[in-house]
Every structure is written in structure tokens, then in C-alpha cells.
Design an enzyme around this catalytic site. Structure first.
Site, PDB file in Angstrom:
ATOM      1  N   ASP A 129       0.839  -1.197   0.000  1.00  0.00           N
ATOM      2  CA  ASP A 129       0.000   0.000   0.000  1.00  0.00           C
ATOM      3  C   ASP A 129       0.875   1.248   0.000  1.00  0.00           C
ATOM      4  O   ASP A 129       0.587   2.228  -0.667  1.00  0.00           O
ATOM      5  CB  ASP A 129      -0.937  -0.001   1.222  1.00  0.00           C
ATOM      6  CG  ASP A 129      -0.184  -0.174   2.538  1.00  0.00           C
ATOM      7  OD1 ASP A 129       0.908  -0.738   2.522  1.00  0.00           O
ATOM      8  OD2 ASP A 129      -0.702   0.257   3.583  1.00  0.00           O
ATOM      9  N   GLU A 157       3.244  -0.135   7.931  1.00  0.00           N
ATOM     10  CA  GLU A 157       2.278  -0.916   7.177  1.00  0.00           C
ATOM     11  C   GLU A 157       3.028  -1.640   6.065  1.00  0.00           C
ATOM     12  O   GLU A 157       3.541  -2.715   6.280  1.00  0.00           O
ATOM     13  CB  GLU A 157       1.165  -0.012   6.640  1.00  0.00           C
ATOM     14  CG  GLU A 157      -0.167  -0.695   6.717  1.00  0.00           C
ATOM     15  CD  GLU A 157      -1.356   0.241   6.862  1.00  0.00           C
ATOM     16  OE1 GLU A 157      -2.445  -0.210   6.543  1.00  0.00           O
ATOM     17  OE2 GLU A 157      -1.213   1.402   7.278  1.00  0.00           O
ATOM     18  N   GLU A 179      -1.926   9.295  -0.815  1.00  0.00           N
ATOM     19  CA  GLU A 179      -3.001   8.425  -0.349  1.00  0.00           C
ATOM     20  C   GLU A 179      -4.334   9.171  -0.279  1.00  0.00           C
ATOM     21  O   GLU A 179      -5.392   8.617  -0.542  1.00  0.00           O
ATOM     22  CB  GLU A 179      -2.644   7.910   1.055  1.00  0.00           C
ATOM     23  CG  GLU A 179      -3.688   7.029   1.696  1.00  0.00           C
ATOM     24  CD  GLU A 179      -3.238   6.508   3.063  1.00  0.00           C
ATOM     25  OE1 GLU A 179      -2.363   7.150   3.675  1.00  0.00           O
ATOM     26  OE2 GLU A 179      -3.749   5.467   3.484  1.00  0.00           O
TER      27      GLU A 179
END
Ligand code: BGC
Length: 901
Positions: free
Chosen positions: A484, A490, A763
Site C-alpha cells: 500500500d 504498514e 493516499e
């Protein structure tokens, strides 16, 4: 007279044959998409080649392949392992090997020749090869070895392994087969082996672990040392945003098997076992999120060379771990791809010393430094500076992203970390002895080694920067798995992000092996009931899963690879997984065919434009609507996939299912006037592009859709709607609106970040506000999802489209959509058949549209705005061609021109 005639005919035939064989050549031989791969463990790997010819309308009528275990046998034709004979077929890609079954570590040399459409044969190609890996678990004689270590709940030092051996005879070839629990770097005789990084790669470790194969023939001498460094990596390091670590195990381990073949026909194998020694070394900590701590005073010069004093090292111990799970690496290795010099050294208002690379990258900084023993330099990494111009790391959340280097002192020292990577543009340097100069820091870009295949460019520099940002976000997030984001705590394989971006990804780079690898893990991590975890590999054993548009990656990504590369194999391989996902939705939704929130948590149109942003009204698309739309979409794809691989019954069954879902959708979410109950751009984009709207209501729905875009004057979509938005507007003949959205320079829109100096895709639409404020919390500056607009730029603006019925660009649909004030747009794309061009330019009241089709393809052209205008078509040499139709054109270059108003 007769003799002369025969002679003339003969020479004409020979001349023709000569002329043609000089024209059609066969080049670019690849095996499973890779050039001369070593370590393939597929029994019938697929072979592809490209035809090269300057002629028009060249196609392949037949091919012949020969394969042997040595070059001399391939030349002489004796003892061939495969002789396909002449096969009448146009297939020049993905031809499966059908020769003698192969054993472990065998090299197969192959060559191919083709017959063209006139039945004339090419020369044999140059040979290519592939080499098998260790095909069966029993071929692994080596043991998993480890270091007896205290258990710890935080990072431990990386481990160094070594073993010496001598070689008495002359070597023909040597191969190292290596893997690890954790990340490893292999060394032989003082050098790192191969360019691969982050080996053995990230897979669903409990079910499969990749090994790598290295040709080390030239690295060996009489006295040798083989060694490896093993660090935490994804296996034992911190992973995921919950602060946990060691999801796959708490013991690092190495397995290595070195095969040496001697010229006299004998062989020797060196295996990891208890004879190997192990020690900690200078890498005190190495963690993907937190960075690396390296104390150069603890270096052990010569540890990877013969003659090193290993008396303080411990013996390695065997680790009981499966060897059945070892698989070859058929994906793309991670490598250091590029180096970037800082453009500026900044002293921030807080007085921080910060280097600016001018580009948000993934990788690390190489540091040059001289000083005293014990001096410590700290490097920190950030994507952005805050409003005041200070170094900003809040958006990294719990990831420390800090490298600390302790100097050994003396001469100039150079540091690069081993098992960590950062997502960054800015590097903060602390504790540097003296003043660091621009030249003391280098940005090293690392990612999966994908071949660049496509580029899109046009007459607008902001859109070109957008394209550059998309490509960079792809590079930065294709680090062995599709992540991502590359910077915060993450960096995991979020399925939804991967799904929405996958088609765009196929335009920019050759990604088939990359996704093929990841999809294997997706299938393995899928739950028994078909539920797809949200992240793959799923380190949490289905902490979260079953989410609409995320789980659909199981179906959409294989279909995308099939479309872009004509790869039927991936449909065969993934079919069970694709089907399991659709069955899962079917089982959950029950008799009403509505797949919704009651049944499962859904993310919905993640990060869509939201009403909490001052000054705008919001847009919210019901999650239930999205879920049922995707249910239909995946069932439809599954039905088509079933048809492709000859599963007729399934094809009918899932077609019927898709129809039922469509009916349920219509009833639940569309009014009899064609208005969607969630009156949002995302809802209309889904309804129209997934063909969920009954034919008699399409016009009305399209009108509602257009009105919504017109009234907002900007997009309102999130991860789900954005990829479909402009495509759908083009499909309903509203290019004007699609371009209006594209060209918008204020929030929300694709060019807003570009005007703010972004070098990657953000994002959030408003990750950083015009006044420099950075949204708190989850806020990555490098998330490719919104970059899915790239597909529309390539396929619509520049006009390169896939024909679903002849995928892999076997038949190309050329359909550019000039508009938005652009005066030119161009795509150059290296397909599996060769280079395709689609390029238009408007000049002096005319449009010139140029296309190039590679041999063994055909194409149909939809000329924009042509109506009844007179079209002039020219060939490569500028000669006028007399074409009266633009369908099924053969290979070659064509230039169309006509009046443009
Ligand atoms: C990730 C994503 C992902 C999302 C799921 C985020 O934390 O960064 O991009 O798809 O969660 O909602």
C-alpha cells in the site's frame, strides 16, 4: 533454354527465401517471461519469442522448437530433449515445453524458427536457456540451521554464518541454492553473491518459502569460504500497524546447498549443517520499519574469506523446519535499480540538517563519512517537510525509520543498511563529524526489477508529471509484494490497492511474474470458505478479510494479467482461488443475491472526497451497493475465465449467477428512472462500467452521472470509484467531463498534488493542504491507488486498448480520445509481441495519428471525430496507402491524417 528457365526460377526462389529469412527474425526468447532464468521449478515452463521484421502484415503461420541439454547437442541436433516439429500455429507466446521430463539442476538450451504468412521460414534464432531448480524436497540435502539464541520480544542482532571448504579439481560449474527464515545475504570469498536484495522474498512463509539459485562458478578458488548474514525482515521483524513482530517464527535460519560440478564429471555438494559456525556481528538491529543500527567497530574483517579466526564463533544448530515448503523464485528479484544525488542541503527552521533528493523514493541512503571510532551518525527519513519547513515524520506512525551508524574511525567509511528500506525524499543527518556535503549522501532506489514497458506522454507538463508520479509510486510500492505504501508501519500487500492499480501497472512495467508470485500467496492464504484476507501475505491469519473490492483481487488481478499478457496459465493456476472467492460471496449473500454489510465489514469507497472537508458537500456511496456491484463483476469475470479455460458448465453457472446479482442490484439500487440510490459518481461509475444498469435506463443513468460531475465540478470518488471515473465518462461520450476532472488543479483532483510539488501519488486527495498543513494520522505520500487513472491515460487519451477476445495485444484496439486542450498524446508500449505505438498530434487544423503494430498482431482503428472526413493514410516511408477500412490491419506503421476542428 529450359535449363536457363529452371536456373532463373531456382534463383528467384532462393532469392525470395533469402530475402524473407533476412526479414523475419526471431528474437527475445524468454522462459516464463524471464531471460535465461536459472532455478525454474515448473515442469513445463512456457516459452515466448518475438518476431522482428520491417515488412507489413507479418504474422506467424508455424513454429518449430528444438531443445537440448548442451549447446553442442542443440547444434548437432543429436540427443535433443525436445523437438516440437513444425507446428502450424500463430502462437508465439506461452508455448509450454513438452519435451523429456527434466531433473533438478539441468540447463535446457532451446531455439526456435518460424514460418511467416507466406509459408517462408526464418533462420533459427540464437539459443536461449533456462535451468531447473531443485525440483523435489529430497533434492534438498542441506539442513535448516540456526543460532542458539535467547528469546526476545524486540529486535536482536543479525546473524553471520560461515563455513570453509577446499576445491581440489577444476570446476565446470557451481550453483548455490539458498533460502532463509528471515532475510539473507549470501557471501563467497569476500564478496556478496548476486545483486538480489531482500531474499528470499516475502511469501506466505508458513506455506511456502522461496529459494534463490546463484551461478557462483567464477567465485570459487582452491580455498573458499561461504557465508551468509541473516536478519529479521518480514519473518521475524515488526510487521503491521499493531506493533507486533515474529508472526512467522522467532528463530532465524539459513539453508544453503552448493553444488560443484567438476570437469572430470564428478561433483561435490556443500550443505548447511552443524559444521557451520555462527556469530553476531556489527548489525545490532535491523528492522524493516525501524531501520538498522550498525556498529562498524564490531566488524569482523575476513569473516567471509578463508583463513578467518572463527574461534569465538559458535557452532550452528539444526532447526527442524519443513523443506517441502521450499519453492523456486519465479518472480522478479529486488535489486538496487538507481542512484539519486540530493539536489539540495537544507537547514530547516529548527536547525535540522536535511538533504533533499528531489524525488520520493524507496530504498535507503548511502552515507560517506570519516571520523573517530565511536562517532555516531543518525539518518532519519521523511517524505515531506511540514508547513514551517521542518522535517516531518508523524505520518510514519510507529515506524522509526532511523539508521544509526557507529564509526570504526580512520579512513573514509561507507555505510548502507542490509535489511531495511525507507520511503522518503528527505534525509535528516545528525551527529555527522564535520559538515556533510551533498556528495556524502546518495539515495539508493530499490525495488522489484521490472522491465519498463510503457510510457505515456502528452503536451501538458503537469499531466506528464502525474504520469511520472504514477510510475514512481509503482516503483516504490513494488518491493517483492504490491504494498500500500513504503514508509509507515504498514507496507503490506493490501489487496484492494493492488486490485485497483493492477491494469495501470501492466502498462508501465512488465509485472506478470510479480503478480503471479503474489497470487500464489493469495490463494494459499485464502480461508477454507474462500474468504480473502485483506493483506497478502496474511501474517495475521485472517485478522481481517472478506471485504468487497479488496477480496475481489483474487479474481480481478489474474484476469488483468490474462488480458495484458494473454496468459491463460494464470487463469488455470488461480481458477480454484477465483472460484472460491465468488462462491464465498454467493454463500454469504444467500437467496437475495445481495452481498452487503450485514454479512461482512466493508471498507467501501475508501478515502473518497468527504464532507468533513470545509467548503464542500460530501459524497457517500453505500457500502452495500458497492459490494453487490463487485459481486456481479467478479462473477462475470469468473464466468469468462471459465470459458477461456474450457470449463463450459462453470461458465454458464457463473453467468447465471451474475445475471441474478444484476437483477437483485437493479431492484435494490436503481430507481425506475435510472437514478441510483446512492446518487454519487462512484455509484454511477460502478453501475455503468460493470453493466449493471438495464439497457433502457442507461441513458438516464448516464445523464444523472454527468449532472453530478457537472454540479460538483470535481471528483468525489475514493479508491473504488476513482479508477473507473474517467473511463466511464469516456464511455458515455463525455470526454469533456473526464478532461475537466483531469485538468483540475485544485483539491480534489489528480493535478492538485502535482501543483504542490508531489513526486509520487498521495493516499489522500488533500494529504497536504495548500497552506502546507499536513493531515494527521494515516497519511501516506506514496500510495498508488489514485494512480489508477494511468489506465485511462494510456487506453483512452493515447488510445491503446486491449481486445478482450484477443488478449495480450494479439489484436489491438486503437481508439484515442483527444480532448482537454491537449495537442498531442503518445504511448509507446513494449507488448509481449513487440513494440506498439499510438500517438496523435493536432497541428494546423489537422490531426496526425500514428500507430505501430508489431509482427504477429493485428489492430483495428477507431479514428476520433472522423465522420465523413477524407482520411489520408501513409506508410512508414511516407507512401500513400490505399486503405478503405481500418479493421484488422497487419503489422507495420500507419499514419492517418485528416482535418480537425
Ligand atoms: C492501507 C490501505 C488499505 C486500507 C484499507 C490502509 O491502512 O494503507 O491502502 O487499502 O487501509 O482500508
Amino acid at each position: 533454354m529450359k535449363v536457363l528457365r529452371v536456373f532463373l526460377i531456382m534463383s528467384l526462389v532462393m532469392f525470395q527465401a533469402y530475402r524473407v529469412s533476412a526479414q523475419v527474425r526471431v528474437e527475445n526468447l524468454v522462459c516464463e517471461y524471464l531471460t535465461n532464468p536459472i532455478g525454474i521449478d515448473i515442469a513445463s515452463p512456457r516459452l515466448s519469442w518475438k518476431l522482428v521484421s520491417e515488412d507489413y502484415s507479418v504474422s506467424q503461420a508455424a513454429y518449430e522448437i528444438k531443445a537440448a541439454l548442451s549447446v553442442s547437442e542443440l547444434k548437432s541436433g543429436k540427443n535433443l530433449v525436445w523437438k516440437s516439429g513444425k507446428v502450424e500455429s500463430a502462437q508465439s507466446v506461452h508455448v509450454p515445453y513438452q519435451g523429456r521430463p527434466l531433473a533438478s539442476h539441468q540447463r535446457v538450451y532451446w531455439k526456435v524458427r518460424v514460418w511467416d504468412q507466406n509459408g517462408r521460414v526464418s533462420r533459427w534464432s540464437n539459443h536461449a536457456y533456462w535451468e531447473t531448480g531443485l525440483l523435489q524436497a529430497p533434492d534438498w540435502k542441506a539442513n535448516w540451521i540456526t543460532m542458539a539464541e535467547p528469546k526476545a520480544d524486540s529486535s536482536l542482532p543479525s546473524q553471520y554464518y560461515r563455513k570453509e571448504f577446499s576445491v581440489a579439481k577444476s570446476i565446470k560449474s557451481a550453483r548455490a541454492y539458498v533460502s532463509s527464515l528471515g532475510l539473507y545475504q549470501l557471501h563467497i570469498n569476500g564478496k556478496k553473491v548476486g545483486e538480489h536484495l531482500f531474499t528470499p522474498g516475502f511469501t506466505s512463509y508458513k506455506k511456502r518459502i522461496q529459494y534463490q539459485v546463484y551461478d557462483v562458478t567464477t567465485m570459487l578458488s582452491d580455498q573458499n569460504a561461504i557465508g551468509a548474514i541473516v536478519g529479521d525482515g518480514w519473518y521475524r521483524g515488526y510487521l503491521g500497524w499493531k506493533g507486533g513482530r515474529s508472526y512467522y517464527g522467532d528463530q532465524l535460519s539459513l539453508i544453503a546447498q552448493l553444488h560443484i560440478e567438476y570437469k572430470d564429471g564428478t561433483a561435490q555438494v556443500i550443505n548447511t549443517d552443524e559444521d557451520w559456525k555462527v556469530s553476531y556481528g556489527p548489525i545490532l538491529k535491523s528492522d524493516i520499519y525501524n531501520g538498522e543500527q550498525y556498529d562498524a567497530r564490531l566488524e569482523m574483517p575476513g569473516w567471509d574469506q578463508p583463513g578467518f579466526d572463527e574461534s569465538s564463533w559458535k557452532s550452528a544448530v539444526k532447526l527442524d523446519h519443513s523443506k517441502e515448503i521450499l519453492v523456486a523464485t519465479n518472480g522478479l528479484p529486488v535489486k538496487a535499480i538507481e542512484e539519486i544525488k540530493p539536489i539540495e542541503k537544507i537547514i530547516t527552521p529548527k536547525g535540522e540538517v536535511v538533504f533533499d533528493l528531489g524525488q520520493n523514493i524507496v530504498g535507503w541512503a548511502r552515507l560517506k563519512v570519516s571520523g573517530k571510532p565511536g562517532d555516531q551518525v543518525t539518518l532519519k527519513f521523511a517524505e515531506v517537510l511540514d508547513k514551517e519547513g521542518n522535517f516531518f515524520t508523524k505520518n510514519l506512525r510507529a515506524a522509526d525509520a532511523t539508521d544509526i551508524y557507529t564509526l570504526k574511525g580512520g579512513k573514509e567509511e561507507v555505510f548502507e543498511p542490509h535489511f531495511t528500506f525507507h520511503g522518503f525524499r528527505y534525509i535528516l543527518v545528525e551527529g555527522y563529524p564535520g559538515t556533510p556535503a551533498l556528495d556524502d549522501i546518495t539515495g539508493v532506489v530499490i525495488h522489484s526489477d521490472m522491465a519498463p514497458t510503457g510510457n505515456f506522454s502528452c503536451s501538458d507538463s503537469l499531466i506528464n508529471q502525474l504520469q511520472s508520479n504514477i510510475r514512481w509510486s509503482q516503483r516504490d510500492n513494488f518491493l517483492d509484494i504490491p504494498t500500500d505504501c513504503p514508509q509507515r508501519d504498514e507496507r503490506v500487500g493490501w489487496t484492494g490497492d493492488a486490485q485497483v492499480f493492477s491494469m495501470t501497472a501492466t502498462f508501465n512495467f512488465g509485472v506478470a511474474p510479480f503478480y503471479t508470485k503474489w497470487l500464489k500467496d493469495l490463494a494459499l492464504d485464502q480461508q477454507p470458505d474462500g474468504e480473502v484476507p485483506n493483506v497478502i501475505p496474511d501474517m495475521w491469519d485472517n485478522h481481517l478479510g472478506g471485504t468487497t473490492a479488496w477480496g475481489d483481487a483474487a479474481v480481478i488481478v489474474p484476469w488483468t494479467i490474462y488480458q495484458a499478457y494473454g496468459d491463460v496459465g494464470i487463469l488455470e493456476e488461480q481458477y480454484a482461488s477465483m472460484k472460491a472467492w465468488v462462491d464465498y460471496m454467493n454463500n454469504k449473500s444467500g437467496d437475495d443475491f445481495l452481498w452487503n454489510q450485514k454479512r461482512k465489514h466493508h471498507w467501501g469507497d475508501w478515502l473518497s472526497f468527504h464532507s468533513t472537508n470545509p467548503g464542500y458537500s460530501g459524497a457517500y456511496t453505500e457500502k452495500d451497493l458497492i459490494a453487490t456491484a463487485y459481486f456481479n463483476y467478479s462473477a462475470t469475470i469468473l464466468s469468462k475465465a471459465a470459458a477461456v479455460i474450457g470449463k463450459k458448465k462453470d461458465a454458464e453457472y457463473y453467468k447465471q449467477l451474475a445475471d441474478n446479482v444484476k437483477k437483485a442490484f437493479t431492484k435494490e439500487y436503481i430507481t425506475p428512472n435510472g437514478r441510483m440510490v446512492s446518487h454519487t459518481q462512484t455509484a454511477y461509475a460502478l453501475g455503468l462500467s460493470f453493466d449493471l444498469i438495464p439497457d433502457d435506463l442507461r441513458e438516464e443513468s448516464a445523464r444523472y452521472f454527468a449532472e453530478d460531475v457537472e454540479s460538483f465540478k470535481h471528483l468525489t470518488t475514493g479508491f473504488v470509484g476513482t479508477p473507473l471515473l474517467c473511463k466511464t465518462l469516456s464511455d458515455i461520450d463525455r470526454d469533456d467531463l473526464a478532461f475537466m476532472l483531469l485538468n483540475r488543479k485544485e483539491y480534489p483532483g489528480w493535478l492538485y498534488p502535482v501543483t504542490q510539488g508531489a513526486t509520487t501519488i498521495w493516499e489522500r486527495w488533500d494529504a497536504q493542504r495548500p497552506d502546507g498543513t499536513i493531515i494527521d494520522g494515516m497519511n501516506s505520500f506514496n500510495h498508488y491507488a489514485y494512480g489508477a487513472i494511468g489506465e485511462w491515460l494510456y487506453s483512452h487519451v493515447a488510445g491503446l486498448q486491449i481486445d478482450e477476445n484477443a488478449p495480450g495485444y494479439k489484436h489491438i484496439l486503437f481508439g484515442p480520445h483527444p480532448g482537454g486542450g491537449l495537442t498531442s498524446a503518445k504511448v509507446e508500449f513494449e507488448s509481449i509481441y513487440g513494440k506498439i505505438v499510438s500517438s496523435w498530434r493536432i497541428e494546423n487544423g489537422k490531426i496526425n495519428y500514428e500507430i505501430v503494430l508489431p509482427p504477429n498482431t493485428s489492430g483495428s482503428v477507431d479514428l476520433p471525430g472522423v465522420g465523413t472526413k477524407q482520411v489520408l493514410v501513409k506508410d512508414r516511408a511516407g507512401k500513400v496507402l490505399n486503405l478503405n477500412r481500418y479493421e484488422n490491419l497487419g503489422s507495420g506503421k500507419y499514419v492517418f491524417s485528416y482535418d480537425w476542428d
